[in-house]
Design a protein around this motif. Structure first.
Motif, PDB file in Angstrom:
ATOM      1  N   GLY A  71      -3.667  -3.434   9.957  1.00  8.06           N
ATOM      2  CA  GLY A  71      -4.693  -3.483  11.297  1.00  8.06           C
ATOM      3  C   GLY A  71      -5.492  -4.528  11.160  1.00  8.06           C
ATOM      4  O   GLY A  71      -6.413  -4.887  12.375  1.00  8.06           O
ATOM      5  N   ALA A  72      -6.183  -4.812  10.263  1.00  7.71           N
ATOM      6  CA  ALA A  72      -7.124  -6.216   9.910  1.00  7.71           C
ATOM      7  C   ALA A  72      -6.504  -7.376  11.232  1.00  7.71           C
ATOM      8  O   ALA A  72      -6.363  -8.647  11.714  1.00  7.71           O
ATOM      9  N   LEU A  73      -5.229  -7.417  10.637  1.00 10.61           N
ATOM     10  CA  LEU A  73      -5.007  -8.547  11.239  1.00 10.61           C
ATOM     11  C   LEU A  73      -4.022  -8.142  12.055  1.00 10.61           C
ATOM     12  O   LEU A  73      -4.791  -9.316  13.584  1.00 10.61           O
TER      13      LEU A  73
ATOM     14  N   ARG B 160      -7.474  -8.704  14.655  1.00  7.55           N
ATOM     15  CA  ARG B 160      -8.191 -10.925  14.712  1.00  7.55           C
ATOM     16  C   ARG B 160      -6.815 -11.181  15.866  1.00  7.55           C
ATOM     17  O   ARG B 160      -7.451 -12.311  16.640  1.00  7.55           O
ATOM     18  N   PHE B 161      -5.857 -11.049  16.123  1.00  9.38           N
ATOM     19  CA  PHE B 161      -4.590 -11.179  16.662  1.00  9.38           C
ATOM     20  C   PHE B 161      -5.170 -11.211  18.083  1.00  9.38           C
ATOM     21  O   PHE B 161      -4.873 -11.697  19.227  1.00  9.38           O
ATOM     22  N   ALA B 162      -5.565  -9.382  18.288  1.00  9.10           N
ATOM     23  CA  ALA B 162      -6.090  -9.481  19.745  1.00  9.10           C
ATOM     24  C   ALA B 162      -7.155 -10.640  20.005  1.00  9.10           C
ATOM     25  O   ALA B 162      -6.833 -10.461  21.466  1.00  9.10           O
ATOM     26  N   HIS B 163      -7.924 -10.690  19.598  1.00 14.15           N
ATOM     27  CA  HIS B 163      -8.959 -11.003  19.775  1.00 14.15           C
ATOM     28  C   HIS B 163      -8.424 -12.061  20.191  1.00 14.15           C
ATOM     29  O   HIS B 163      -9.049 -12.500  21.460  1.00 14.15           O
TER      30      HIS B 163
ATOM     31  N   VAL C 250      -8.043  -1.581  19.318  1.00 15.39           N
ATOM     32  CA  VAL C 250      -7.313  -2.183  19.136  1.00 15.39           C
ATOM     33  C   VAL C 250      -6.100  -0.978  18.127  1.00 15.39           C
ATOM     34  O   VAL C 250      -6.521  -0.230  17.207  1.00 15.39           O
ATOM     35  N   HIS C 251      -5.533  -0.260  18.804  1.00 15.26           N
ATOM     36  CA  HIS C 251      -4.453   0.704  18.563  1.00 15.26           C
ATOM     37  C   HIS C 251      -2.989  -0.154  17.593  1.00 15.26           C
ATOM     38  O   HIS C 251      -2.342  -0.727  18.495  1.00 15.26           O
ATOM     39  N   ASP C 252      -2.660   0.354  16.688  1.00  8.15           N
ATOM     40  CA  ASP C 252      -1.325  -0.703  15.949  1.00  8.15           C
ATOM     41  C   ASP C 252      -0.851   0.662  15.242  1.00  8.15           C
ATOM     42  O   ASP C 252      -0.991   1.514  14.639  1.00  8.15           O
ATOM     43  N   ARG C 253       0.534   0.296  15.256  1.00  7.67           N
ATOM     44  CA  ARG C 253       1.817   1.562  14.305  1.00  7.67           C
ATOM     45  C   ARG C 253       2.718   0.444  14.174  1.00  7.67           C
ATOM     46  O   ARG C 253       3.037  -0.911  14.905  1.00  7.67           O
ATOM     47  N   SER C 254       3.256   0.392  12.395  1.00  4.50           N
ATOM     48  CA  SER C 254       4.466  -0.509  11.628  1.00  4.50           C
ATOM     49  C   SER C 254       5.681   0.901  12.540  1.00  4.50           C
ATOM     50  O   SER C 254       5.691   1.999  11.230  1.00  4.50           O
ATOM     51  N   PRO C 255       6.631   0.362  13.003  1.00  5.40           N
ATOM     52  CA  PRO C 255       7.941   1.376  13.437  1.00  5.40           C
ATOM     53  C   PRO C 255       9.001   1.092  12.348  1.00  5.40           C
ATOM     54  O   PRO C 255       9.704   1.050  11.825  1.00  5.40           O
ATOM     55  N   SER C 256       8.396  -0.167  11.223  1.00  9.02           N
ATOM     56  CA  SER C 256       9.203  -0.722  10.599  1.00  9.02           C
ATOM     57  C   SER C 256       8.284  -1.792   9.347  1.00  9.02           C
ATOM     58  O   SER C 256       7.381  -1.967  10.053  1.00  9.02           O
ATOM     59  N   PRO C 257       9.134  -1.494   8.588  1.00 10.10           N
ATOM     60  CA  PRO C 257       8.613  -2.283   7.152  1.00 10.10           C
ATOM     61  C   PRO C 257       7.388  -3.849   7.829  1.00 10.10           C
ATOM     62  O   PRO C 257       6.958  -4.749   7.498  1.00 10.10           O
ATOM     63  N   GLY C 258       8.914  -4.477   8.803  1.00 12.89           N
ATOM     64  CA  GLY C 258       8.522  -6.074   8.997  1.00 12.89           C
ATOM     65  C   GLY C 258       8.206  -5.884  10.537  1.00 12.89           C
ATOM     66  O   GLY C 258       8.459  -7.411  11.182  1.00 12.89           O
ATOM     67  N   ALA C 259       7.076  -5.352  10.872  1.00 17.19           N
ATOM     68  CA  ALA C 259       7.066  -5.400  12.564  1.00 17.19           C
ATOM     69  C   ALA C 259       5.386  -4.160  12.559  1.00 17.19           C
ATOM     70  O   ALA C 259       5.462  -3.904  11.930  1.00 17.19           O
ATOM     71  N   VAL C 260       4.721  -4.936  13.434  1.00 22.62           N
ATOM     72  CA  VAL C 260       3.569  -4.598  14.063  1.00 22.62           C
ATOM     73  C   VAL C 260       3.256  -4.574  15.315  1.00 22.62           C
ATOM     74  O   VAL C 260       3.820  -5.164  15.999  1.00 22.62           O
ATOM     75  N   GLU C 261       3.449  -2.974  15.796  1.00 23.33           N
ATOM     76  CA  GLU C 261       2.627  -2.995  17.398  1.00 23.33           C
ATOM     77  C   GLU C 261       1.569  -2.433  17.801  1.00 23.33           C
ATOM     78  O   GLU C 261       1.584  -1.380  16.946  1.00 23.33           O
ATOM     79  N   ALA C 262       0.892  -3.629  18.502  1.00 27.08           N
ATOM     80  CA  ALA C 262      -0.486  -3.099  18.585  1.00 27.08           C
ATOM     81  C   ALA C 262      -1.048  -2.950  20.012  1.00 27.08           C
ATOM     82  O   ALA C 262       0.135  -3.788  20.516  1.00 27.08           O
TER      83      ALA C 262
END
Length: 162
Positions: free
Chosen positions: A57-59, A62-65, A116-128
């Motif tokens: 979530g912090a990652l 930070r990337f969104a900003h 920032v709304h984020d979720r992890s559809p799989s262990p190797g990805a984050v969609e935000a």
């Protein structure tokens, strides 16, 4: 300053012994005890974002900003080059050229980011996604982060803004 050749050098003390002794502060003769160990600044989560062990979530926040700063023209797009894949950088460059989040000429309005709304559809990805308020206009920026390369560094693989 002269040295005496007949005088032996003082014995070396291992660092572990030095750190265990109380120390004297400058200007006072009182002994002080070392400070207790500090807690980490960020709480650790079970799912972390890379070598720094920061929560995902912090990652993504930070990337969104940083992404919004590039899209509004506050930073050059080249600053995100090493944080994006080739396809992701192509999408980012197209959005910058189109001026999707550009401020009106002469306006000093600063973008306001919602949560920032984020979720992890799989262990190797984050969609935000994040809502960006820019004056009277409202935009949504969505992106996807995935670990890439031998080091597993998180990089942006897709960007979209409307």
């Amino acid at each position: 300053m002269t040295t005496c050749p007949n005088r032996a050098a003082p014995p070396l003390t291992p660092p572990a012994v030095l750190s265990a002794r109380p120390y004297r502060s400058r200007g006072t003769a009182r002994d002080h005890h070392p400070a207790p160990p500090r807690r980490p600044r960020r709480p650790r989560a079970a799912c972390t974002g890379g070598a720094r062990h920061e929560p995902l979530g912090a990652l993504s926040t930070r990337f969104a900003h940083r992404l919004v700063e590039v899209l509004t023209g506050a930073r050059p797009s080249g600053q995100l080059l090493r944080h994006t894949t080739l396809d992701g950088y192509g999408q980012l460059s197209a959005l910058v050229r189109a001026g999707t989040l550009r401020r009106a000429h002469g306006a000093d309005e600063r973008p306001r980011l919602g949560p920032v709304h984020d979720r992890s559809p799989s262990p190797g990805a984050v969609e935000a996604c994040v809502r960006v308020d820019l004056g009277t206009r409202h935009h949504v920026v969505a992106f996807r982060l995935e670990p890439r390369g031998p080091s597993g560094q998180w990089q942006c693989t897709a960007v979209e803004a409307r």
